[in-house]
Design a protein around this motif. Structure first.
Motif, PDB file in Angstrom:
ATOM      1  N   PRO A   3      19.286  -3.402  35.861  1.00 51.09           N
ATOM      2  CA  PRO A   3      20.242  -3.823  36.566  1.00 51.09           C
ATOM      3  C   PRO A   3      20.994  -4.998  35.977  1.00 51.09           C
ATOM      4  O   PRO A   3      20.406  -5.836  34.969  1.00 51.09           O
ATOM      5  N   GLY A   4      22.129  -5.471  36.355  1.00 51.25           N
ATOM      6  CA  GLY A   4      22.888  -6.363  35.864  1.00 51.25           C
ATOM      7  C   GLY A   4      23.675  -7.312  36.932  1.00 51.25           C
ATOM      8  O   GLY A   4      23.587  -7.106  38.121  1.00 51.25           O
ATOM      9  N   VAL A   5      24.162  -8.369  36.408  1.00 50.92           N
ATOM     10  CA  VAL A   5      24.782  -9.516  37.557  1.00 50.92           C
ATOM     11  C   VAL A   5      26.078  -8.544  37.712  1.00 50.92           C
ATOM     12  O   VAL A   5      26.965  -8.807  36.885  1.00 50.92           O
ATOM     13  N   THR A   6      26.436  -8.180  39.038  1.00 53.03           N
ATOM     14  CA  THR A   6      27.733  -7.735  39.277  1.00 53.03           C
ATOM     15  C   THR A   6      28.714  -8.596  39.419  1.00 53.03           C
ATOM     16  O   THR A   6      28.586  -9.814  39.768  1.00 53.03           O
ATOM     17  N   SER A   7      29.992  -8.562  39.001  1.00 57.45           N
ATOM     18  CA  SER A   7      31.118  -9.308  39.126  1.00 57.45           C
ATOM     19  C   SER A   7      31.378  -9.587  40.496  1.00 57.45           C
ATOM     20  O   SER A   7      31.709 -10.834  41.048  1.00 57.45           O
ATOM     21  N   ALA A   8      31.005  -9.042  41.373  1.00 59.35           N
ATOM     22  CA  ALA A   8      31.149  -8.995  42.935  1.00 59.35           C
ATOM     23  C   ALA A   8      30.599 -10.204  43.506  1.00 59.35           C
ATOM     24  O   ALA A   8      31.262 -10.881  44.290  1.00 59.35           O
ATOM     25  N   ILE A   9      29.361 -10.517  42.773  1.00 60.11           N
ATOM     26  CA  ILE A   9      28.768 -11.822  43.139  1.00 60.11           C
ATOM     27  C   ILE A   9      28.841 -12.895  42.106  1.00 60.11           C
ATOM     28  O   ILE A   9      29.045 -13.942  42.409  1.00 60.11           O
ATOM     29  N   GLY A  10      28.623 -12.300  41.105  1.00 62.13           N
ATOM     30  CA  GLY A  10      28.506 -13.295  39.707  1.00 62.13           C
ATOM     31  C   GLY A  10      29.763 -14.075  39.321  1.00 62.13           C
ATOM     32  O   GLY A  10      29.700 -15.166  39.323  1.00 62.13           O
ATOM     33  N   VAL A  11      30.968 -13.324  39.851  1.00 67.81           N
ATOM     34  CA  VAL A  11      32.375 -14.162  39.300  1.00 67.81           C
ATOM     35  C   VAL A  11      32.540 -15.175  40.203  1.00 67.81           C
ATOM     36  O   VAL A  11      32.791 -16.273  40.019  1.00 67.81           O
ATOM     37  N   PRO A  12      32.391 -14.795  41.617  1.00 66.00           N
ATOM     38  CA  PRO A  12      32.692 -16.029  42.539  1.00 66.00           C
ATOM     39  C   PRO A  12      31.607 -16.997  42.588  1.00 66.00           C
ATOM     40  O   PRO A  12      31.699 -18.356  42.532  1.00 66.00           O
ATOM     41  N   GLY A  58      26.463  -7.488  32.772  1.00 65.06           N
ATOM     42  CA  GLY A  58      27.004  -8.838  33.591  1.00 65.06           C
ATOM     43  C   GLY A  58      28.620  -8.945  33.524  1.00 65.06           C
ATOM     44  O   GLY A  58      29.341  -8.090  32.856  1.00 65.06           O
ATOM     45  N   PRO A  59      29.142  -9.991  34.148  1.00 64.79           N
ATOM     46  CA  PRO A  59      30.608  -9.934  34.296  1.00 64.79           C
ATOM     47  C   PRO A  59      31.340 -10.285  33.365  1.00 64.79           C
ATOM     48  O   PRO A  59      32.621 -10.075  33.394  1.00 64.79           O
ATOM     49  N   GLY A  60      30.709 -10.681  32.137  1.00 64.21           N
ATOM     50  CA  GLY A  60      31.667 -11.209  31.000  1.00 64.21           C
ATOM     51  C   GLY A  60      31.053 -12.028  30.021  1.00 64.21           C
ATOM     52  O   GLY A  60      31.200 -11.943  28.766  1.00 64.21           O
ATOM     53  N   ASP A  61      30.315 -13.168  30.713  1.00 64.23           N
ATOM     54  CA  ASP A  61      29.913 -14.132  29.915  1.00 64.23           C
ATOM     55  C   ASP A  61      28.575 -13.679  29.125  1.00 64.23           C
ATOM     56  O   ASP A  61      27.850 -13.052  29.861  1.00 64.23           O
ATOM     57  N   PRO A  62      28.708 -13.563  28.098  1.00 64.15           N
ATOM     58  CA  PRO A  62      27.378 -13.105  27.354  1.00 64.15           C
ATOM     59  C   PRO A  62      26.025 -13.593  27.740  1.00 64.15           C
ATOM     60  O   PRO A  62      25.046 -12.969  27.678  1.00 64.15           O
ATOM     61  N   GLU A  63      26.037 -14.714  28.068  1.00 65.58           N
ATOM     62  CA  GLU A  63      24.859 -15.591  28.338  1.00 65.58           C
ATOM     63  C   GLU A  63      24.202 -15.004  29.791  1.00 65.58           C
ATOM     64  O   GLU A  63      23.311 -15.371  30.425  1.00 65.58           O
ATOM     65  N   LEU A  64      25.154 -14.109  30.587  1.00 70.79           N
ATOM     66  CA  LEU A  64      24.672 -13.635  31.877  1.00 70.79           C
ATOM     67  C   LEU A  64      24.077 -12.238  31.714  1.00 70.79           C
ATOM     68  O   LEU A  64      23.759 -11.433  32.496  1.00 70.79           O
ATOM     69  N   LEU A  65      23.819 -11.841  30.305  1.00 72.16           N
ATOM     70  CA  LEU A  65      23.098 -10.594  30.122  1.00 72.16           C
ATOM     71  C   LEU A  65      21.608 -11.187  30.287  1.00 72.16           C
ATOM     72  O   LEU A  65      21.250 -12.088  29.913  1.00 72.16           O
ATOM     73  N   THR A  66      20.724 -10.019  30.713  1.00 78.28           N
ATOM     74  CA  THR A  66      19.428 -10.381  31.013  1.00 78.28           C
ATOM     75  C   THR A  66      18.525 -10.149  29.742  1.00 78.28           C
ATOM     76  O   THR A  66      18.943  -9.290  28.967  1.00 78.28           O
ATOM     77  N   PHE A  67      17.486 -10.622  29.772  1.00 77.41           N
ATOM     78  CA  PHE A  67      16.339 -10.379  28.794  1.00 77.41           C
ATOM     79  C   PHE A  67      16.091  -8.982  28.541  1.00 77.41           C
ATOM     80  O   PHE A  67      16.305  -8.187  27.377  1.00 77.41           O
ATOM     81  N   LYS A  68      16.087  -8.283  29.774  1.00 78.33           N
ATOM     82  CA  LYS A  68      15.607  -6.860  29.824  1.00 78.33           C
ATOM     83  C   LYS A  68      16.635  -5.988  29.229  1.00 78.33           C
ATOM     84  O   LYS A  68      16.798  -5.026  28.569  1.00 78.33           O
ATOM     85  N   ALA A  69      18.166  -6.558  29.523  1.00 75.02           N
ATOM     86  CA  ALA A  69      19.329  -5.776  28.990  1.00 75.02           C
ATOM     87  C   ALA A  69      19.405  -5.834  27.433  1.00 75.02           C
ATOM     88  O   ALA A  69      19.574  -4.821  26.746  1.00 75.02           O
ATOM     89  N   ALA A  70      18.975  -7.181  27.077  1.00 76.24           N
ATOM     90  CA  ALA A  70      19.057  -7.280  25.619  1.00 76.24           C
ATOM     91  C   ALA A  70      18.113  -6.664  24.702  1.00 76.24           C
ATOM     92  O   ALA A  70      18.549  -5.691  23.824  1.00 76.24           O
ATOM     93  N   ARG A  71      16.909  -6.539  25.362  1.00 72.19           N
ATOM     94  CA  ARG A  71      15.769  -5.388  24.815  1.00 72.19           C
ATOM     95  C   ARG A  71      16.288  -4.066  24.632  1.00 72.19           C
ATOM     96  O   ARG A  71      16.039  -3.299  23.537  1.00 72.19           O
TER      97      ARG A  71
END
Ligand SMILES: C[S@@+](CC[C@H](N)C(=O)[O-])C[C@H]1O[C@@H](n2cnc3c(N)ncnc32)[C@H](O)[C@@H]1O
Length: 246
Positions: free
Chosen positions: A116-125, A11-24
């Motif tokens: 997959p992760g939240v891309t900064s291209a979309i998640g930041v704006p 994800g773009p930076g905020d640790p809470e934007l990590l997905t459950f799948k990524a954390a696992r």
């Protein structure tokens, strides 16, 4: 037995934007290779205590690891049967050289998984309420890099053509070439609003709003890492949400 490469988007930076799948996925790694923009908290919270964590964005006293060195590391650890978790900012397959790492892992017989992760291209704006599409003024958006591989002489992004093709333009890695990029877009589109979103979704976030003319004249600057958004959606955002430089 060859191991496994797991490409994970943090994800773009905020640790809470990590997905459950990524954390696992991170919690199952033997070796964790983390990029510079991936927050340390994510690794501290989710990596197993006995995992080897390597920050490939940093080397003691110098630049980060080269892509070749990272590829070699993936293959070396994979050849020991290990699960190598490669944690990248945003989405691992958007401007992150993830595709090259997949190729090298497959070539050496490793299994590959992509989270997959939240891309900064979309998640930041969008985290700031800045839409990339809007029913009234933006039916399409394009994402481009402002900084291409210098070994690719021909394939420069044609910002003029993109400006004609898509309503909203999103530029990553464009901070250093902002003047030039703004001039190219300005030529095709006239003077449109520009938003510069630095270190989005983090405590150091900084937002600047101006116009293509400001950017082309060097009055509106971006400091990396930044997402640059150009188009009428920025005007809407400014008017409706009252966004200003801060
Ligand atoms: C090598 S690219 C990786 C992009 C990443 N894979 C993604 O999907 O977001 C790095 C660029 O992403 C953008 N970027 C990543 N995180 C950002 C953030 N928190 N705020 C602003 N821009 C960011 C910047 O343009 C930066 O130069």
């Amino acid at each position: 037995m060859a191991g496994k490469l797991v490409l994970v988007g943090a994800g773009p930076g905020d640790p809470e934007l990590l997905t459950f799948k990524a954390a696992r996925a991170i919690s199952r790694g033997d070796v964790i290779l983390k990029d510079r923009l991936v927050p340390d908290e994510i690794i501290k919270e989710h990596a197993p205590e006995d995992a080897e964590v390597i920050d490939v964005g940093k080397k003691p006293g110098g630049e980060g690891w080269t892509q070749e060195e990272i590829n070699e590391l993936i293959v070396r650890e994979g050849s020991k049967g290990k699960t190598v978790v490669r944690v990248k900012s945003g989405d691992p397959l958007i401007f992150g050289r993830g595709a090259e790492e997949i190729e090298v892992a497959l070539k050496h017989g490793m299994d590959v998984e992509v989270v997959p992760g939240v891309t900064s291209a979309i998640g930041v704006p969008t985290s700031l309420g800045l839409p990339l599409t809007h029913r009234k003024c933006a039916s399409s958006f394009a994402v481009a890099t402002g900084h291409e591989d210098p070994s690719k002489p021909e394939n420069r992004v044609d910002f003029g053509a993109l400006a004609e093709a898509a309503d909203t333009l999103v530029v990553l890695m464009g901070a250093r070439r902002l003047r030039e990029i703004a001039r190219e877009i300005l030529e095709k589109r006239g003077n449109e609003p520009v938003a510069i979103l630095e270190r989005g979704t983090t405590e150091q976030e900084r937002v600047k709003v101006g116009t293509l003319e400001d950017a082309a004249e060097g009055k509106l600057k971006a400091r990396p890492p930044a997402v640059v958004v150009v188009g009428e959606v920025v005007k809407w955002w400014r008017e409706v949400l009252g966004r200003e430089t801060r």
